[in-house]
Motif scaffolding. Structure first.
Motif, mmCIF file in Angstrom:
data_model
loop_
_atom_site.group_PDB
_atom_site.id
_atom_site.type_symbol
_atom_site.label_atom_id
_atom_site.label_comp_id
_atom_site.label_asym_id
_atom_site.label_seq_id
_atom_site.Cartn_x
_atom_site.Cartn_y
_atom_site.Cartn_z
ATOM 1 N N ILE A 131 0.876 -1.185 0.000
ATOM 2 C CA ILE A 131 0.000 0.000 0.000
ATOM 3 C C ILE A 131 0.904 1.223 0.000
ATOM 4 C CG2 ILE A 131 -1.528 1.435 1.380
ATOM 5 C CD1 ILE A 131 -3.081 -0.884 2.203
ATOM 6 N N ILE A 132 0.716 2.088 -0.978
ATOM 7 C CA ILE A 132 1.353 3.399 -0.920
ATOM 8 C C ILE A 132 0.291 4.375 -0.400
ATOM 9 C CG2 ILE A 132 3.089 2.957 -2.695
ATOM 10 C CD1 ILE A 132 1.297 4.460 -4.697
ATOM 11 N N PHE A 133 0.679 5.206 0.512
ATOM 12 C CA PHE A 133 -0.337 6.052 1.154
ATOM 13 C C PHE A 133 0.249 7.392 1.534
ATOM 14 C CE2 PHE A 133 1.731 3.679 4.522
ATOM 15 C CZ PHE A 133 1.958 4.630 5.497
ATOM 16 N N SER A 134 -0.648 8.326 1.791
ATOM 17 C CA SER A 134 -0.265 9.642 2.288
ATOM 18 C C SER A 134 -1.303 10.085 3.306
ATOM 19 C CB SER A 134 -0.170 10.655 1.141
ATOM 20 O OG SER A 134 0.376 11.877 1.606
ATOM 21 N N ASN A 135 -0.838 10.763 4.334
ATOM 22 C CA ASN A 135 -1.721 11.117 5.446
ATOM 23 C C ASN A 135 -1.826 12.635 5.584
ATOM 24 O OD1 ASN A 135 -3.386 10.635 7.657
ATOM 25 N ND2 ASN A 135 -1.694 10.675 9.109
ATOM 26 N N ALA A 136 -3.072 13.110 5.768
ATOM 27 C CA ALA A 136 -3.309 14.546 5.970
ATOM 28 C C ALA A 136 -3.954 14.742 7.339
ATOM 29 C CB ALA A 136 -4.196 15.094 4.868
ATOM 30 N N GLY A 137 -3.127 14.603 8.396
ATOM 31 C CA GLY A 137 -3.597 14.860 9.762
ATOM 32 C C GLY A 137 -4.534 13.820 10.321
ATOM 33 N N HIS A 138 -4.632 12.631 9.704
ATOM 34 C CA HIS A 138 -5.595 11.616 10.135
ATOM 35 C C HIS A 138 -4.949 10.654 11.119
ATOM 36 C CE1 HIS A 138 -9.596 10.034 9.469
ATOM 37 N NE2 HIS A 138 -9.088 8.804 9.566
ATOM 38 N N ASN A 139 -5.808 9.836 11.781
ATOM 39 C CA ASN A 139 -5.312 8.830 12.726
ATOM 40 C C ASN A 139 -4.413 7.818 12.012
ATOM 41 O OD1 ASN A 139 -8.305 9.607 13.380
ATOM 42 N ND2 ASN A 139 -7.397 9.087 15.344
ATOM 43 N N SER A 140 -3.438 7.313 12.740
ATOM 44 C CA SER A 140 -2.546 6.299 12.172
ATOM 45 C C SER A 140 -3.317 4.991 11.952
ATOM 46 C CB SER A 140 -1.372 6.027 13.119
ATOM 47 O OG SER A 140 -0.636 7.204 13.354
ATOM 48 N N PRO A 141 -3.072 4.291 10.841
ATOM 49 C CA PRO A 141 -3.737 3.001 10.611
ATOM 50 C C PRO A 141 -3.245 1.953 11.609
ATOM 51 C CG PRO A 141 -2.779 3.885 8.593
ATOM 52 C CD PRO A 141 -2.219 4.685 9.720
ATOM 53 N N LEU A 142 -4.017 0.886 11.721
ATOM 54 C CA LEU A 142 -3.634 -0.281 12.515
ATOM 55 C C LEU A 142 -3.344 -1.416 11.536
ATOM 56 C CD1 LEU A 142 -6.417 -0.137 15.293
ATOM 57 C CD2 LEU A 142 -4.119 0.882 15.363
ATOM 58 N N VAL A 143 -2.143 -2.000 11.619
ATOM 59 C CA VAL A 143 -1.760 -3.079 10.693
ATOM 60 C C VAL A 143 -1.555 -4.354 11.482
ATOM 61 C CG1 VAL A 143 -0.728 -1.547 8.981
ATOM 62 C CG2 VAL A 143 0.678 -2.409 10.860
ATOM 63 N N MET A 144 -1.864 -5.491 10.809
ATOM 64 C CA MET A 144 -1.666 -6.794 11.437
ATOM 65 C C MET A 144 -0.364 -7.398 10.924
ATOM 66 S SD MET A 144 -4.064 -10.217 11.405
ATOM 67 C CE MET A 144 -4.983 -9.970 12.914
ATOM 68 N N GLU A 145 0.508 -7.731 11.852
ATOM 69 C CA GLU A 145 1.763 -8.411 11.537
ATOM 70 C C GLU A 145 1.987 -9.516 12.554
ATOM 71 O OE1 GLU A 145 4.770 -5.429 11.597
ATOM 72 O OE2 GLU A 145 4.240 -4.621 9.627
ATOM 73 N N ASP A 146 2.302 -10.710 12.065
ATOM 74 C CA ASP A 146 2.527 -11.878 12.932
ATOM 75 C C ASP A 146 1.323 -12.137 13.830
ATOM 76 O OD1 ASP A 146 5.119 -12.095 11.866
ATOM 77 O OD2 ASP A 146 5.889 -10.643 13.345
ATOM 78 N N GLY A 147 0.118 -11.930 13.267
ATOM 79 C CA GLY A 147 -1.115 -12.235 13.996
ATOM 80 C C GLY A 147 -1.536 -11.215 15.019
ATOM 81 N N GLN A 148 -0.858 -10.097 15.123
ATOM 82 C CA GLN A 148 -1.188 -9.069 16.105
ATOM 83 C C GLN A 148 -1.287 -7.703 15.430
ATOM 84 O OE1 GLN A 148 -1.572 -9.441 19.715
ATOM 85 N NE2 GLN A 148 -1.867 -11.536 18.966
ATOM 86 N N PHE A 149 -2.237 -6.918 15.896
ATOM 87 C CA PHE A 149 -2.385 -5.549 15.391
ATOM 88 C C PHE A 149 -1.482 -4.599 16.159
ATOM 89 C CE2 PHE A 149 -6.280 -6.936 13.338
ATOM 90 C CZ PHE A 149 -6.310 -6.148 12.196
ATOM 91 N N ARG A 150 -0.994 -3.612 15.452
ATOM 92 C CA ARG A 150 -0.222 -2.547 16.069
ATOM 93 C C ARG A 150 -0.505 -1.247 15.317
ATOM 94 N NH1 ARG A 150 4.096 -0.852 13.091
ATOM 95 N NH2 ARG A 150 4.800 -2.211 11.390
ATOM 96 N N ALA A 151 -0.229 -0.118 15.985
ATOM 97 C CA ALA A 151 -0.392 1.185 15.340
ATOM 98 C C ALA A 151 0.799 1.435 14.433
ATOM 99 C CB ALA A 151 -0.504 2.279 16.389
ATOM 100 N N LEU A 152 0.537 1.823 13.206
ATOM 101 C CA LEU A 152 1.591 2.099 12.226
ATOM 102 C C LEU A 152 2.103 3.522 12.417
ATOM 103 C CD1 LEU A 152 3.070 1.030 9.670
ATOM 104 C CD2 LEU A 152 1.243 2.109 8.327
ATOM 105 N N LYS A 153 3.437 3.650 12.496
ATOM 106 C CA LYS A 153 4.035 4.978 12.610
ATOM 107 C C LYS A 153 4.086 5.624 11.230
ATOM 108 C CE LYS A 153 6.875 3.985 16.676
ATOM 109 N NZ LYS A 153 8.249 3.954 17.244
ATOM 110 N N VAL A 154 3.435 6.773 11.100
ATOM 111 C CA VAL A 154 3.355 7.447 9.805
ATOM 112 C C VAL A 154 3.636 8.925 9.985
ATOM 113 C CG1 VAL A 154 1.653 5.809 8.900
ATOM 114 C CG2 VAL A 154 0.877 7.905 10.027
ATOM 115 N N ASN A 155 3.919 9.583 8.857
ATOM 116 C CA ASN A 155 4.027 11.039 8.856
ATOM 117 C C ASN A 155 2.609 11.606 8.903
ATOM 118 O OD1 ASN A 155 4.051 13.768 7.444
ATOM 119 N ND2 ASN A 155 6.228 13.396 7.783
ATOM 120 N N ASN A 156 2.319 12.408 9.931
ATOM 121 C CA ASN A 156 0.940 12.885 10.116
ATOM 122 C C ASN A 156 0.507 13.900 9.069
ATOM 123 O OD1 ASN A 156 0.304 11.322 12.351
ATOM 124 N ND2 ASN A 156 1.324 12.759 13.751
ATOM 125 N N GLY A 157 1.431 14.721 8.565
ATOM 126 C CA GLY A 157 1.041 15.779 7.644
ATOM 127 C C GLY A 157 0.176 16.810 8.348
#
Length: 607
Positions: free
Chosen positions: A493-519
Motif C-alpha cells: 500500500i502506498i499512502f499519504s496522510n493529511a492529519g488523520h489517525n494512524s492506521p492499525l496493521v496486522m503483523e505476525d497475527g497481532q495488530f499494532r499502530a503504524l508509525k506514519v508522517n501525520n502531515g
C-alpha cells in the motif's frame, strides 16, 4: 318525649318533615310521616286528626323535594341539596318558610275541627307550630345537608319523561300562594265557620298534592368539590345555627323561664315560645344584611373568579387556548377599576401571549419537521455516496462502515478499483458535525474521485485536493484524510496522510499502530507538500476516524486506541469484526449519547 299537645313547648319532630323530603324525596316524606304518626298516637290524638294531619304532612314534605329541583332563571345549575351559594340558601329558607306556614295553617284548622275546645287558642296554636317547624326545620336542614356532603345518601330524582306544562303548574303555585294569603287574613279578622275551614283544608291540601305531581325536567349537576362560596356560606350558616341553638338552650333554662313568667304572667310554655320568637327576630336582623353582603361579594368577587376558573376546560396540552369564549367571559370585567378588572386584563393578556407563543412553537415545530425531512434526504444522499457493497475476491476483501452521530455527519470513506491491480482506499473526517461537516465531506469525496482519475500518487493527489479546499474557505473548516492505493500483485500500500489517525496493521497475527508522517489537515494551508509512504501488507490493515477512540462512558473515560487494538487482537479478523467492535463500544458508553461520527475501513488479505 319533649313536647306537649297542641304545639306547646318544643315539638322538634315537625321540622324533620322538610329535611326528610328534601334529602330522601318520596321515601323521606313517607318515613317522616310514619314517625310523626307514631308521635301523634303516643300523645293521644284521635285517629281522625292523626290521619288527616299525616296526609297533609306527606304533601308538605314531598313539596320541599319538588321545589328544590325546580329550575329558576336566577339560580345557578340545579344540584342536589347543598348550601354553596346565596341562591341555594335563599331557596332553602324559602322552602322552610313555605312548608312551615302551610303546616301551621292547616294543622291549626284541623285542631279547631277535631278539638273545638282549642278554638280560643287558634292563633296561638298556629304560631306555636310555625315557630317549632321553622326553627327545627332550619337547624335539622343545615345539619342534614352538611352530613350528606360527607356521606352520600341523597335521593337524586331521575329526569321525568313526561312533558312539563309550565303554565298549569305556574297557575297551581299562584293559586296556592293567593289561597294561603287569603286564609291567613280571614282567619285573623273573622271567625271562620266549620264548613269553610273544611273547604280551606281540602283546597290547600289538594293544591299541595297537585303541585307535587309536577314532573322534574331539570338537568341535575353533580358538584364534586367545595367551592369558595360554599366555604363562606358554611361560616355564615354555622353562625346562624349557633344563634338558633342558643335560643333553644335559653328557652330550656327553667330558672330563667320562671323569672320571666313571674314578671309577665304569660304562662311557662308561652315564655319558651316568646324567647324563640325573640331569637328569630334577632336572627332576621342578623340574617338580612348578612345575606345582602354575601350576595354582593358573590356577584362582585366570587362569580368573576368562578368565571375565570372556566379556563381549565379551554386548555389542552399542545393546543392554543380557545380564546374567543374565554375573552367573552372576561370582557364583562375588563373595564372594572379594581382587582377583578386587573385580573381579567391580566388573564386576557396571558391568553393572547400564550396563544402567540404556542403559534410560534407550532411554526418552529413545522420548520423542524421540514428540516428533519430535508435532513433525511441529505442522509440518503450522503449514504448513496458511500460504497454499497464490499470488494470481495479470492485475494482480498475491502469493507467499510460509518455511523454518524446525527442524521448526517463529517465522516466518509470510499474504496474502488482504479485499474486491474490497484484499489483506492480513502477515509476522511471533516471538522464539526451535522450539515456543515456533511457538505464539506461530500465536496472532498467528490474532488478526490476526480483527482484520482488522473493522479494516483497519494501525496500529489492530496496536494491538489488541499489547494482546492483552501480556496474560498471563509469558514476555516478542515478535513483530515488518509489515502491509500493497494496493489494486489506486490501486496504493498502506498499512502499519504493529511492529519488523520494512524492506521492499525496486522503483523505476525497481532495488530499494532503504524508509525506514519501525520502531515496537516486539508484546507488549512495551501501548497503543502505531503509525503507518500509504503508498507507491505502481510494480513490486513484498518483505518478509522477519531470517533472510534474518543467515545466516552459515564465515568468520562475514553474508549481509546489501546482498547481498539486489544479488541482486534482478541477477535477473529474478518468483516464481522467491525460490527462486533461497534457493539463493544456501545456497551462501553452505556446510556451516554454518541459523541462523534464513527467510521472504519478494513483490508483483509486472504493469501
Amino acid at each position: 318525649m319533649m313536647g306537649k299537645n297542641f304545639g306547646e313547648g318544643f315539638s322538634p319532630h315537625v321540622g324533620l318533615l322538610v329535611i326528610s323530603g328534601l334529602l330522601f324525596g318520596p321515601y323521606g316524606a313517607i318515613g317522616s310521616v310514619l314517625g310523626n304518626t307514631l308521635c301523634d298516637l303516643i300523645r293521644g290524638y284521635n285517629l281522625g286528626l292523626t290521619a288527616t294531619s299525616e296526609i297533609v304532612s306527606l304533601g308538605i314534605s314531598y313539596l320541599a323535594y319538588k321545589i328544590w329541583y325546580e329550575p329558576i332563571k336566577s339560580r345557578p345549575p340545579v344540584n342536589k341539596p347543598r348550601l354553596n351559594n346565596t341562591s341555594n340558601i335563599l331557596l332553602f329558607l324559602g322552602i322552610v318558610i313555605v312548608c312551615s306556614l302551610l303546616f301551621a295553617l292547616i294543622n291549626k284548622k284541623l285542631f279547631n275541627l277535631m278539638y273545638p275546645e282549642t278554638i280560643p287558642l287558634n292563633m296561638q296554636i298556629g304560631i306555636r307550630y310555625y315557630v317549632n317547624f321553622i326553627n327545627s326545620g332550619f337547624l335539622f336542614g343545615i345539619i342534614g345537608i352538611w352530613i350528606s356532603k360527607r356521606i352520600d345518601f341523597v335521593h337524586i330524582p331521575k329526569k321525568s319523561k313526561r312533558k312539563l306544562n309550565k303554565k298549569l303548574y305556574y297557575g297551581i303555585g299562584i293559586i296556592l300562594a293567593i289561597s294561603t294569603l287569603i286564609i291567613l287574613i280571614t282567619d285573623y279578622y273573622f271567625n271562620i265557620s266549620e264548613t269553610i275551614s273544611v273547604i280551606e283544608v281540602i283546597l290547600l291540601t289538594s293544591l299541595i298534592f297537585l303541585y307535587t305531581t309536577k314532573p322534574i325536567t331539570a338537568k341535575i349537576y353533580e358538584i364534586t368539590f367545595t367551592s369558595i362560596p360554599e366555604k363562606i356560606m358554611n361560616i355564615f350558616l354555622l353562625t346562624t345555627m349557633l344563634i338558633v341553638i342558643l335560643g333553644m338552650l335559653v328557652s330550656l333554662d327553667p330558672v330563667l323561664i320562671r323569672d320571666i313568667d313571674e314578671i309577665f304572667l304569660i304562662g311557662f310554655n308561652e315564655v319558651k315560645l316568646s324567647i324563640m320568637v325573640f331569637i328569630d327576630i334577632l336572627l332576621i336582623i342578623f340574617f338580612i344584611p348578612s345575606i345582602a353582603v354575601l350576595r354582593y361579594v358573590e356577584h362582585e368577587v366570587i362569580y368573576p373568579i368562578t368565571s375565570f376558573s372556566k379556563i381549565e376546560k379551554f386548555v389542552k396540552k399542545g393546543d392554543k387556548i380557545e380564546s374567543e369564549g374565554l375573552i367573552d367571559i372576561y370582557s364583562d370585567y375588563l373595564n372594572n377599576e379594581d382587582e377583578i378588572g386587573m385580573l381579567a386584563r391580566s388573564y386576557t393578556d396571558l391568553i393572547n401571549y400564550t396563544n402567540e407563543y404556542i403559534e410560534n412553537i407550532h411554526k418552529i415545530e413545522s420548520e423542524k419537521e421540514k428540516i428533519k425531512a430535508e435532513l433525511n434526504i441529505a442522509e440518503r444522499i450522503q449514504k448513496s455516496n458511500l460504497p454499497t457493497h464490499s470488494i470481495e475476491n479470492e485475494d482480498y476483501t475491502v469493507y467499510g462502515f460509518s455511523k454518524p452521530a446525527k442524521e448526517v455527519g463529517g465522516d466518509f470513506y470510499d474504496y474502488y478499483p482504479i485499474d486491474e491491480d490497484n484499489v483506492a482506499i480513502i477515509i476522511g473526517d471533516a471538522s464539526g458535525k451535522g450539515v456543515p461537516a456533511a457538505l464539506l465531506s461530500t465536496i472532498t469525496q467528490s474532488i478526490i474521485r476526480q483527482i484520482l482519475k488522473s493522479e494516483t500518487d497519494p501525496s500529489k493527489a492530496l496536494y491538489m485536493l488541499n489547494n482546492q479546499l483552501c480556496e474560498n474557505n471563509t469558514e476555516c473548516m478542515f478535513v483530515t484524510l488518509w489515502l491509500g492505493i493497494y496493489n494486489n500483485k506486490t501486496k504493498d500500500i502506498i499512502f499519504s496522510n493529511a492529519g488523520h489517525n494512524s492506521p492499525l496493521v496486522m503483523e505476525d497475527g497481532q495488530f499494532r499502530a503504524l508509525k506514519v508522517n501525520n502531515g496537516i489537515s486539508l484546507g488549512i494551508m495551501s501548497d503543502y507538500e505531503f509525503i507518500t509512504e509504503k508498507i507491505n501488507i502481510s494480513k490486513g490493515i484498518i483505518v478509522y476516524t477519531d470517533g472510534i477512540t474518543d467515545e466516552k462512558n459515564s465515568n468520562d473515560e475514553f474508549y481509546g486506541k489501546d482498547r481498539v487494538i486489544d479488541f482486534l487482537n482478541n477477535h477473529t479478523f474478518e468483516n464481522k469484526v467491525i460490527t462486533n467492535l461497534l457493539q463493544d463500544i456501545d456497551r462501553f458508553k452505556g446510556t451516554e449519547e454518541q459523541f462523534d461520527d464513527m467510521t472504519l475501513v478494513l483490508l483483509d488479505r486472504h493469501k
